[in-house]
Design a protein around this motif. Structure first.
Motif, PDB file in Angstrom:
ATOM      1  N   SER A  59     -22.885  32.225 -54.167  1.00 23.63           N
ATOM      2  CA  SER A  59     -21.702  31.354 -54.103  1.00 23.63           C
ATOM      3  C   SER A  59     -20.431  32.088 -54.487  1.00 23.63           C
ATOM      4  O   SER A  59     -19.326  31.635 -54.145  1.00 23.63           O
ATOM      5  N   LEU A 110     -16.845  29.846 -64.200  1.00 25.42           N
ATOM      6  CA  LEU A 110     -16.733  29.141 -62.924  1.00 25.42           C
ATOM      7  C   LEU A 110     -18.044  28.445 -62.559  1.00 25.42           C
ATOM      8  O   LEU A 110     -18.025  27.369 -61.944  1.00 25.42           O
ATOM      9  N   GLY A 114     -18.237  24.727 -61.913  1.00 30.35           N
ATOM     10  CA  GLY A 114     -18.779  24.357 -60.614  1.00 30.35           C
ATOM     11  C   GLY A 114     -19.861  23.301 -60.713  1.00 30.35           C
ATOM     12  O   GLY A 114     -19.908  22.360 -59.903  1.00 30.35           O
ATOM     13  N   LEU A 119     -18.098  22.244 -57.446  1.00 30.61           N
ATOM     14  CA  LEU A 119     -17.655  23.369 -56.617  1.00 30.61           C
ATOM     15  C   LEU A 119     -18.858  24.006 -55.943  1.00 30.61           C
ATOM     16  O   LEU A 119     -19.885  24.234 -56.574  1.00 30.61           O
ATOM     17  N   THR A 120     -18.721  24.323 -54.678  1.00 30.45           N
ATOM     18  CA  THR A 120     -19.828  24.947 -53.944  1.00 30.45           C
ATOM     19  C   THR A 120     -19.609  26.430 -53.685  1.00 30.45           C
ATOM     20  O   THR A 120     -20.578  27.179 -53.555  1.00 30.45           O
ATOM     21  N   LEU A 122     -17.272  29.923 -54.979  1.00 36.63           N
ATOM     22  CA  LEU A 122     -16.504  30.390 -56.131  1.00 36.63           C
ATOM     23  C   LEU A 122     -15.561  31.549 -55.815  1.00 36.63           C
ATOM     24  O   LEU A 122     -14.871  32.026 -56.713  1.00 36.63           O
ATOM     25  N   ASP A 173      -9.252  24.423 -56.268  1.00 34.24           N
ATOM     26  CA  ASP A 173      -9.840  25.730 -56.562  1.00 34.24           C
ATOM     27  C   ASP A 173      -8.840  26.640 -57.262  1.00 34.24           C
ATOM     28  O   ASP A 173      -9.211  27.409 -58.161  1.00 34.24           O
TER      29      ASP A 173
END
Length: 254
Positions: A59, A110, A114, A119-120, A122, A173
């Motif tokens: 990721s 992160l 995530g 979050l998918t 990074l 992000d």
């Protein structure tokens, strides 16, 4: 031509070269159809309950390449190369282990965010976290931006956030990357040096075994500096709020 490309690639500092290479390789592999977004993305349930731990790494490097995202990926790749190189050859010159530790710290932060925020991918917040650290270390450096805009480096992360918000309707992000970068900067530099606090972060010794210091670099960087004589050039401003001089950098694009 190929020789020039090879020389340019070998001139990239060690840690930045590894990061840059993986960031190019994973999206290209995905573009060829060998891997999919679903198998690369960060997912709490699949990582923790299904033990698909490779997602913690993929990721960070994977980014889907489609016509709508290609230009944005190239922008992130440019910022990665530019500001990671400047940090590794500037503040972290001769200290690859210390620089790698900064990247690992930001990456772990992160991952935690995530999992919490969903979050998918990074890559973008990771690049912003590194850019933010450089901008804080060189906050008074004048940088050039699109359309001939010129301003101090300390404002660059927020300008990028604004442009992304206007052009793509996003920006979450960017905010996460800025916050993670500020957390590292505060714990490693501001708190011990500006406020005289303890050193919370330190590079693990095993990293020095694999990435030893070069050219006489000191592994224990970030220790609060000794008090400077009042006669030095970097005096406190008129309002008495003295801050540490974090150094100078290069203008954007140079």
């Amino acid at each position: 031509m190929s020789n020039e490309v090879g020389e340019w690639y070998r001139s990239i500092p060690q840690i930045t070269r590894y990061w840059f290479t993986l960031t190019v390789a994973f999206p290209l592999i995905g573009k060829l159809g060998l891997v999919s977004f679903q198998s690369m993305a960060l997912d709490y349930y699949l990582c923790i309950h299904k033990f698909q731990l490779w997602r913690l790494i993929t990721s960070l490097f994977y980014y889907p390449l489609v016509p709508q995202t290609g230009f944005h990926f190239l922008i992130n790749l440019f910022f990665l190369y530019s500001y990671s190189t400047r940090l590794e050859t500037g503040k972290f010159d001769g200290r690859p282990a210390d620089y790698l530790f900064m990247l690992i710290f930001n990456w772990l932060c992160l991952i935690i965010v995530g999992f919490i925020a969903g979050l998918t991918l990074l890559l973008e917040p990771m690049v912003l976290s590194v850019l933010y650290v450089w901008c804080q270390l060189n906050r008074d450096t004048i940088v050039s931006f699109w359309f001939g805009m010129r301003f101090k480096a300390m404002y660059l992360p927020w300008v990028l956030f604004g442009f992304n918000f206007i052009l793509r309707g996003g920006g979450f992000d960017h905010i996460i990357g800025i916050l993670v970068g500020h957390l590292y900067f505060f714990l490693m530099f501001m708190y011990p040096q500006d406020y005289g606090g303890r050193q919370f972060l330190g590079t693990p010794q095993f990293l020095y075994k694999y990435f030893p210091n070069r050219r006489g670099g000191v592994s224990g960087f970030g220790v609060a500096p000794a008090a400077r004589p009042a006669a030095e050039d970097n005096r406190a401003p008129a309002d008495g709020n003295q801050r540490h001089n974090w150094g100078q950098g290069n203008a954007l694009g140079q």
